[in-house]
Design an enzyme around this catalytic site. Structure first.
Site, mmCIF file in Angstrom:
data_model
loop_
_atom_site.group_PDB
_atom_site.id
_atom_site.type_symbol
_atom_site.label_atom_id
_atom_site.label_comp_id
_atom_site.label_asym_id
_atom_site.label_seq_id
_atom_site.Cartn_x
_atom_site.Cartn_y
_atom_site.Cartn_z
ATOM 1 N N CYS A 218 52.726 16.550 20.062
ATOM 2 C CA CYS A 218 52.572 16.155 18.912
ATOM 3 C C CYS A 218 53.621 15.069 18.423
ATOM 4 C CB CYS A 218 51.918 17.055 18.823
ATOM 5 S SG CYS A 218 50.598 18.487 19.782
ATOM 6 N N THR B 28 28.796 27.254 14.874
ATOM 7 C CA THR B 28 28.083 28.196 15.960
ATOM 8 C C THR B 28 29.783 28.980 16.627
ATOM 9 O OG1 THR B 28 25.985 27.313 15.969
ATOM 10 C CG2 THR B 28 26.216 28.160 18.005
ATOM 11 N N THR C 82 47.121 24.657 16.887
ATOM 12 C CA THR C 82 46.973 24.087 15.672
ATOM 13 C C THR C 82 46.190 24.300 14.471
ATOM 14 O OG1 THR C 82 47.638 21.948 16.927
ATOM 15 C CG2 THR C 82 47.058 21.748 14.905
ATOM 16 N N GLN D 188 53.956 29.805 22.434
ATOM 17 C CA GLN D 188 54.446 29.835 23.593
ATOM 18 C C GLN D 188 55.691 31.242 24.182
ATOM 19 O OE1 GLN D 188 54.783 27.427 25.297
ATOM 20 N NE2 GLN D 188 54.350 25.445 24.767
ATOM 21 N N HIS E 147 45.249 27.502 26.309
ATOM 22 C CA HIS E 147 45.653 26.501 27.599
ATOM 23 C C HIS E 147 47.270 26.293 27.356
ATOM 24 C CE1 HIS E 147 47.122 23.140 25.055
ATOM 25 N NE2 HIS E 147 47.409 23.720 23.693
#
Ligand code: PLP
Length: 373
Positions: free
Chosen positions: A320, A234, A70, A178, A198
């Site tokens: 989503c 960071t 995203t 994907q 993920h």
């Protein structure tokens, strides 16, 4: 529980989790700090970045670690559009995009950009002639998914790249979320590419935007130069290291995983096609990881809920997107609004077993019977 929602989230591989913990405890310094702890962390970050770049067919300076796809899509699309606003404000995309792409485009539309969606053929692929016809001298960006998350259709990226050679002002952003670890795919010839770890065994909240080294992008976050001036903050060294490992494992296992998933997908397709009223929406050429189906007369959300009550996890559209609206992707291939409203997605991966498919089919029949009453 039967988990068939790997396109939404893939469990992290145990080695990847172990790597996260090992790096998090071994490198206490901030990679931006100029002391020994900082320098050690910086050296590890550089090693991880170089390896991730090699795996993706990119250069180390082209890697921007992000919190996921995203963020990567938002950064690329808004960043490229803003950086080329003096050249033009026309953008081309498709109806198959994830909400992080379509949402970024809606945002730009509100800022005065003009967005055109290329028509999709019945095979779910971009119509290349229509694509060529939409391109204009003021087109600054084409944003397209390599493999969409609802149907699993593989888009003709190489052909689109060829067409774009006649339009040097137009950048090509590819959402490869994907695709990575599923089909052979690299950054070669692209301007920007988004991915999320993920989706292939990495840890949630980690991803990469690959950006061609000589390309200017307007950063979306301000305040300090970090690992790259395009994303301040960071560096999340342990997440970046786990992303690199998950990428390596997914690419090493790609062919073996594909063969396993393809066999399970074929079985599902055959079994589901025998059942009356079942329509398979994913075209034959789609990746086997994603199988989109509809059951005539039953809303996708109702079927998903009935399966969920039996501890089976599937998705309606992508995780989503907005509930209760027909799937744009399924509508694009079927041109049937009712069918698009009835659609839902099964997504498989290498942990999926034959036993799970057998049990899923039994529970599918139970749900269909209950919901047809
Ligand atoms: N792009 C595609 C094609 C996706 O499938 C997803 C997630 O489902 C995303 C982008 C967003 O990824 P993330 O959850 O890492 O922000």
């Amino acid at each position: 529980m039967i988990y068939l929602d790997y396109a939404a989230n893939h469990p992290a591989e145990p080695e990847v989790l172990a790597r996260f913990c090992a790096v998090e405890s071994a490198f206490p310094g901030n990679p931006n700090s100029a002391h020994p702890a900082g320098r050690a962390a910086r050296a590890e970050l550089e090693r991880v970045t170089t390896s991730a770049a090699e795996l993706l067919g990119a250069k180390p300076e082209e890697i921007i670690f992000t919190s996921g796809a995203t963020e990567a899509n938002n950064l690329a699309i808004k960043g490229l559009a803003r950086a080329s606003r003096h050249v033009g404000r026309h953008i081309i995309s498709t109806a198959l995009e994830h909400s992080s792409v379509s949402g970024s485009l809606t945002y730009l539309q509100e800022q005065g950009y003009e967005i055109d969606l290329v028509p999709i053929g019945r095979d779910g692929r971009v119509d290349l002639e229509e694509f060529r016809a939409l391109l204009r001298p003021d087109t600054v960006l084409t944003a397209v998914t390599a493999v969409d998350s609802e149907l699993g259709v593989v888009q003709p990226i190489a052909e689109m790249r060829e067409i774009l050679k006649d339009f040097p002002s137009c950048r090509l952003h590819v959402d490869a979320t994907q695709a990575i670890g599923r089909i052979p795919f690299s950054f070669e010839g692209l301007d920007t590419m988004a991915l999320a770890a993920h989706k292939f065994g990495g840890i949630n909240g980690s991803g990469i935007l690959v950006k061609r080294a000589d390309l200017v992008l307007e950063p979306q976050m301000h305040g300090g130069v970090s690992a790259t001036r395009y994303r301040s903050g960071t560096p999340a060294l342990a997440l970046d290291a786990s992303t690199e490992l998950s990428l390596r494992l997914a690419l090493e296992g790609r062919e073996r995983h594909w063969a396993h998933v393809e066999r399970l997908n074929r079985r599902l397709r055959e079994e589901l096609s025998k059942r009356p009223g079942v329509r398979i929406n994913s075209p034959e050429g789609a990746v086997p990881y994603i199988l989109n189906v509809s059951v005539n007369g039953i809303r996708g959300a109702a079927f998903q809920r009935a399966l969920a009550e039996r501890a089976v996890c599937v998705s309606v559209k992508s995780a989503c997107s907005v509930e209760g609206t027909p799937s744009r992707a399924v509508f694009a291939v079927s041109r049937d609004r009712k069918n698009a409203l009835s659609s839902w997605r099964i997504s498989l991966s290498w942990p999926t077993t034959d036993e799970e498919i057998t049990e899923f089919l039994r529970l599918f029949d139970e749900c269909r019977q209950q919901l047809s009453k």
